[in-house]
Design a protein around this motif. Structure first.
Motif, PDB file in Angstrom:
ATOM      1  N   LYS A  96       4.485  -4.124  -3.077  1.00 33.83           N
ATOM      2  CA  LYS A  96       3.600  -3.523  -2.541  1.00 33.83           C
ATOM      3  C   LYS A  96       1.783  -4.065  -2.330  1.00 33.83           C
ATOM      4  CE  LYS A  96       5.031  -0.199  -5.903  1.00 33.83           C
ATOM      5  NZ  LYS A  96       4.939  -0.137  -7.594  1.00 33.83           N
ATOM      6  N   VAL A  97       1.394  -3.656  -0.742  1.00 32.96           N
ATOM      7  CA  VAL A  97      -0.162  -4.187  -0.371  1.00 32.96           C
ATOM      8  C   VAL A  97      -0.780  -2.615  -0.606  1.00 32.96           C
ATOM      9  CG1 VAL A  97      -1.035  -5.097   1.669  1.00 32.96           C
ATOM     10  CG2 VAL A  97       1.457  -6.030   0.688  1.00 32.96           C
ATOM     11  N   TYR A  98      -2.270  -2.833  -1.190  1.00 36.83           N
ATOM     12  CA  TYR A  98      -3.516  -1.974  -0.987  1.00 36.83           C
ATOM     13  C   TYR A  98      -4.282  -2.443   0.330  1.00 36.83           C
ATOM     14  CZ  TYR A  98      -6.631   1.773  -1.946  1.00 36.83           C
ATOM     15  OH  TYR A  98      -7.550   2.898  -2.016  1.00 36.83           O
ATOM     16  N   LEU A  99      -4.339  -1.777   1.529  1.00 38.18           N
ATOM     17  CA  LEU A  99      -4.784  -2.677   2.460  1.00 38.18           C
ATOM     18  C   LEU A  99      -6.429  -1.583   2.758  1.00 38.18           C
ATOM     19  CD1 LEU A  99      -4.676  -4.615   4.650  1.00 38.18           C
ATOM     20  CD2 LEU A  99      -4.091  -2.979   6.118  1.00 38.18           C
ATOM     21  N   THR A 100      -6.994  -2.237   2.177  1.00 44.40           N
ATOM     22  CA  THR A 100      -8.513  -1.479   2.626  1.00 44.40           C
ATOM     23  C   THR A 100      -9.948  -2.399   3.856  1.00 44.40           C
ATOM     24  OG1 THR A 100      -9.945  -3.146   1.069  1.00 44.40           O
ATOM     25  CG2 THR A 100      -8.503  -1.127   0.405  1.00 44.40           C
ATOM     26  N   ALA A 101     -10.356  -1.767   4.396  1.00 49.03           N
ATOM     27  CA  ALA A 101     -11.621  -2.044   5.518  1.00 49.03           C
ATOM     28  C   ALA A 101     -13.757  -1.501   4.388  1.00 49.03           C
ATOM     29  CB  ALA A 101     -12.155  -2.635   6.148  1.00 49.03           C
ATOM     30  N   VAL A 108       9.282  -0.764   5.961  1.00 48.48           N
ATOM     31  CA  VAL A 108       8.156  -1.566   6.252  1.00 48.48           C
ATOM     32  C   VAL A 108       7.659   0.057   6.442  1.00 48.48           C
ATOM     33  CG1 VAL A 108       6.086  -2.205   6.303  1.00 48.48           C
ATOM     34  CG2 VAL A 108       7.366  -3.633   7.039  1.00 48.48           C
ATOM     35  N   MET A 109       7.063   1.049   4.987  1.00 48.93           N
ATOM     36  CA  MET A 109       6.657   2.276   5.249  1.00 48.93           C
ATOM     37  C   MET A 109       5.162   2.503   4.809  1.00 48.93           C
ATOM     38  SD  MET A 109       8.661   5.472   2.898  1.00 48.93           S
ATOM     39  CE  MET A 109       9.820   5.309   3.936  1.00 48.93           C
ATOM     40  N   ASP A 110       4.387   3.332   5.623  1.00 50.30           N
ATOM     41  CA  ASP A 110       2.956   2.832   5.250  1.00 50.30           C
ATOM     42  C   ASP A 110       2.180   4.819   5.105  1.00 50.30           C
ATOM     43  OD1 ASP A 110       1.805   3.841   7.933  1.00 50.30           O
ATOM     44  OD2 ASP A 110       0.795   2.578   8.315  1.00 50.30           O
ATOM     45  N   GLY A 111       1.350   4.060   4.047  1.00 50.79           N
ATOM     46  CA  GLY A 111       1.041   5.941   3.969  1.00 50.79           C
ATOM     47  C   GLY A 111       0.199   5.601   2.834  1.00 50.79           C
ATOM     48  N   ARG A 112      -0.342   6.791   1.656  1.00 47.01           N
ATOM     49  CA  ARG A 112      -1.140   6.802   1.532  1.00 47.01           C
ATOM     50  C   ARG A 112      -0.879   7.107  -0.475  1.00 47.01           C
ATOM     51  NH1 ARG A 112      -2.998   7.261   5.617  1.00 47.01           N
ATOM     52  NH2 ARG A 112      -4.740   9.097   5.495  1.00 47.01           N
ATOM     53  N   SER A 167      11.843  -2.793   0.618  1.00 49.02           N
ATOM     54  CA  SER A 167      11.166  -2.765   1.192  1.00 49.02           C
ATOM     55  C   SER A 167      10.289  -3.278   0.860  1.00 49.02           C
ATOM     56  CB  SER A 167      10.530  -1.322   1.386  1.00 49.02           C
ATOM     57  OG  SER A 167      10.505  -1.170  -0.893  1.00 49.02           O
ATOM     58  N   ILE A 168       8.584  -2.860   2.179  1.00 49.66           N
ATOM     59  CA  ILE A 168       7.104  -2.751   1.466  1.00 49.66           C
ATOM     60  C   ILE A 168       6.839  -1.571   1.372  1.00 49.66           C
ATOM     61  CG2 ILE A 168       5.302  -4.598   3.123  1.00 49.66           C
ATOM     62  CD1 ILE A 168       7.637  -6.721   3.444  1.00 49.66           C
ATOM     63  N   ALA A 169       5.988  -1.417   0.980  1.00 53.26           N
ATOM     64  CA  ALA A 169       4.928  -0.731   1.010  1.00 53.26           C
ATOM     65  C   ALA A 169       3.002  -0.930   1.215  1.00 53.26           C
ATOM     66  CB  ALA A 169       5.184   0.313  -0.638  1.00 53.26           C
ATOM     67  N   ILE A 170       2.905   0.244   1.616  1.00 49.29           N
ATOM     68  CA  ILE A 170       1.632  -0.136   2.414  1.00 49.29           C
ATOM     69  C   ILE A 170       0.111   0.722   2.397  1.00 49.29           C
ATOM     70  CG2 ILE A 170       0.207  -1.719   3.949  1.00 49.29           C
ATOM     71  CD1 ILE A 170       2.265  -2.650   5.697  1.00 49.29           C
ATOM     72  N   ASP A 171      -0.574   1.349   1.296  1.00 56.43           N
ATOM     73  CA  ASP A 171      -0.941   2.560   1.423  1.00 56.43           C
ATOM     74  C   ASP A 171      -2.228   1.431   1.580  1.00 56.43           C
ATOM     75  OD1 ASP A 171       0.660   4.344   0.381  1.00 56.43           O
ATOM     76  OD2 ASP A 171       1.101   2.674  -1.426  1.00 56.43           O
ATOM     77  N   GLY A 172      -3.691   2.705   1.764  1.00 63.05           N
ATOM     78  CA  GLY A 172      -4.798   2.172   1.945  1.00 63.05           C
ATOM     79  C   GLY A 172      -5.228   3.641   2.739  1.00 63.05           C
ATOM     80  N   SER A 206       6.641  -5.163   9.415  1.00 64.19           N
ATOM     81  CA  SER A 206       7.800  -5.178  10.411  1.00 64.19           C
ATOM     82  C   SER A 206       9.049  -6.347  11.731  1.00 64.19           C
ATOM     83  CB  SER A 206       8.637  -3.958  10.904  1.00 64.19           C
ATOM     84  OG  SER A 206       7.470  -3.155  11.530  1.00 64.19           O
ATOM     85  N   LYS A 207       8.517  -5.811  12.370  1.00 63.42           N
ATOM     86  CA  LYS A 207       9.310  -6.278  13.860  1.00 63.42           C
ATOM     87  C   LYS A 207       9.588  -7.902  13.080  1.00 63.42           C
ATOM     88  CE  LYS A 207       8.305  -5.788  18.365  1.00 63.42           C
ATOM     89  NZ  LYS A 207       6.876  -5.320  19.638  1.00 63.42           N
TER      90      LYS A 207
END
Ligand code: DC
Length: 220
Positions: free
Chosen positions: A141-146, A124-128, A4-9, A23-24
């Motif tokens: 684990k990725v913490y994606l910001t802008a 690949v799951m995204d959320g908070r 799994s890859i976790a993407i939060d932000g 994911s694709k």
């Protein structure tokens, strides 16, 4: 446990667009956990529940059977057997989701569903709270910001393209308020997991961010 890859932000950082591409490319399934909180919000809105009334929210959780499936590579969310995808993005539902997702019982129910999905399938799951709570043993684990301004500009562009009336400063103010709510709530607040890689997408293209995540994963 599958990979799994976790993407939060925060909202508007580009999580879902990027998670879909990643994911694709990796052949994983994309799981949009925000859509599950939104489906619960559709249920509560239909029942006329007040989003600030915790007791009323809790009294109506059990009557929501939420499940997800995939059709043509897209996630479909079912609420009591009905495909509610087209109803997830209204202002009313966004506002309810922001309030009801703070409820511990709502989270307990949806986190169970999310973990079940990740048990047997590469996701690949995204959320908070994916890296911090849902999948603390994620491979990456990725913490994606802008910045809030860049996120507001992206939303502004989307709305203008749809022909909607909007004001950039008001959008930015809403984003800052939402960030504050997500980051300061008692249950599973939005925060970077200690072992997450932080990526600021403010001045990166979607492809650059996706490539960076894929390269991080391939070099684990
Ligand atoms: O990412 P989104 O805007 O679709 O999320 C909808 C709401 O659900 C938003 O208020 C944040 C909340 N949410 C959450 O609390 N935990 C998650 N894992 C995903 C979303």
């Amino acid at each position: 446990m599958a990979n799994s890859i976790a993407i939060d932000g925060p909202a508007g950082a580009g999580k879902s667009t990027i998670a879909k591409i990643v994911s694709k490319k990796l052949g994983f399934i994309y799981i949009d956990t925000g859509a599950m909180y939104r489906a619960m919000a559709v249920h509560l809105t239909r029942l006329g529940v007040d989003g600030n009334d915790f007791a009323a929210i809790e009294a109506n959780i059990d009557s929501a059977d939420i499940s997800i499936g995939h059709e043509n590579g897209e996630q479909v969310v079912y609420l009591n057997g009905e495909n509610v995808n087209s109803q997830l993005r209204t202002e009313e539902v966004s506002s309810m989701a922001s309030k009801s997702s703070a409820n511990a019982k709502v989270r307990e129910k949806l986190v169970e569903l999310q973990r079940k999905q990740a048990k047997t399938t590469d996701v690949v799951m995204d959320g908070r709270d994916i890296g911090t709570v849902v999948l603390p043993d994620s491979n990456l684990k990725v913490y994606l910001t802008a910045s809030s301004r860049v996120r507001a500009e992206r939303r502004y562009k989307e709305m203008i393209e749809k022909g909607e009336q909007c004001d950039l400063d008001t959008i930015e103010k809403d984003i800052i308020e939402r960030d504050h709510r997500d980051m300061t709530r008692e249950n599973s607040p939005l925060k970077k997991a200690d072992d997450a890689v932080e990526i600021d997408s403010s001045y990166m293209t979607i492809e650059e961010v996706a490539d960076k995540i894929i390269s991080l994963y391939n070099n684990l």
